[in-house]
Design a protein around this motif. Sequence first.
Motif, PDB file in Angstrom:
ATOM      1  N   ILE A 104      58.553  26.707  10.204  1.00 21.31           N
ATOM      2  CA  ILE A 104      57.680  25.550   9.875  1.00 21.31           C
ATOM      3  C   ILE A 104      57.868  24.588  11.378  1.00 21.31           C
ATOM      4  CG2 ILE A 104      57.710  23.315   8.811  1.00 21.31           C
ATOM      5  CD1 ILE A 104      58.412  24.858   6.249  1.00 21.31           C
ATOM      6  N   LYS A 105      59.284  24.702  11.884  1.00 19.85           N
ATOM      7  CA  LYS A 105      59.318  23.883  13.094  1.00 19.85           C
ATOM      8  C   LYS A 105      58.458  24.483  14.214  1.00 19.85           C
ATOM      9  CE  LYS A 105      63.351  24.643  15.034  1.00 19.85           C
ATOM     10  NZ  LYS A 105      64.776  24.470  15.055  1.00 19.85           N
ATOM     11  N   ASN A 106      58.491  25.938  14.253  1.00 19.60           N
ATOM     12  CA  ASN A 106      57.832  26.369  15.365  1.00 19.60           C
ATOM     13  C   ASN A 106      56.327  26.225  15.045  1.00 19.60           C
ATOM     14  OD1 ASN A 106      59.879  27.541  16.947  1.00 19.60           O
ATOM     15  ND2 ASN A 106      60.030  29.411  15.521  1.00 19.60           N
ATOM     16  N   TYR A 107      55.992  26.254  13.956  1.00 22.64           N
ATOM     17  CA  TYR A 107      54.541  26.317  13.442  1.00 22.64           C
ATOM     18  C   TYR A 107      54.097  24.911  13.741  1.00 22.64           C
ATOM     19  CZ  TYR A 107      50.010  26.634  10.884  1.00 22.64           C
ATOM     20  OH  TYR A 107      48.667  26.830  10.653  1.00 22.64           O
ATOM     21  N   TRP A 108      55.012  23.859  13.468  1.00 20.52           N
ATOM     22  CA  TRP A 108      54.620  22.446  14.111  1.00 20.52           C
ATOM     23  C   TRP A 108      54.125  22.427  15.420  1.00 20.52           C
ATOM     24  CZ3 TRP A 108      53.369  17.967  11.269  1.00 20.52           C
ATOM     25  CH2 TRP A 108      53.402  16.912  12.033  1.00 20.52           C
TER      26      TRP A 108
END
Length: 239
Positions: A104-108
């Motif tokens: 999720i962090k990467n996607y954000w």
Amino acid sequence: MGRSPCCDKAHTNKGAWTKEEDQRLVSYIQAHGEGCWRSLPKAAGLMRCGKSCRLRWINYLRPDLKRGNFTEKEDELIIKLHGFLGNKWSLIAGRLPGRTDNEIKNYWNTHIKRKLLSRGIDPHTHHPITAATAAFLTAPEICSAVPETADTSDNKCHSDSCSGGGSPNYVDLNLDLSISLPYYSSPQPSPYSDDASTAVAAVRAPEICFCYRLGFRGGDACVCESLKEHLVLRLAIRN
DNA sequence: AATCCCCGCAACCGCCTCCGG
DNA sequence: TCCGGAGGCGGTTGCGGGGAT
């Protein structure tokens, strides 16, 4: 003296995991479960740091992981949860089954930030980007140097390292830190309606009175009851 | 076809929190 | 109550793949 290293770095592999390492880790955890990560590498016959094993398992090998692209629904849920929780990726991941905090962090950082900017929304504050904000965000350099003299009356930076050469020091920015209860002058529709509301509701119990956390006792000066409808006043702790 | 550049993702690092002795 | 070990988390890095030139 310092913290002892979590593993013997001289005898640990780093970088990408091989299939054989993955297989060893998976079969060990299937046989013994997730236990002591520090001792796991040795027990599993892996030349890896325990932390590395944990990360590999949680982010990649866990059987319940959902692979593939994020759906539009997930996008919106992440945005709403981020607005509520900030960069608490693990908490956000807790509301998206099969997704990891790292994912999720990467996607954000790679997708959603851009998406919000294209909508004219500041990804940090979730507020519309005003002209002033846009100018601030797009400024080529922002001086973070501490003025060398105590004289700040002219609001200019005197640091040699500052290329601004006396440019305005963003005096409008108030960097004071404070803690306060959120306040709405009038009832507002919750931004966490629909999916997010169910998601947030799911983490509500048991609720903890924020006033209590701040040191009030026995409900002294506690206004939670009267403001029960204001979700943001009441924080919940996951089990 | 070769090279360069950008983007996305996996992994690492260091700090923080929790918990047991 | 203090201290140290272990787990957890968020920020950052670096590599590999794919598109552009």
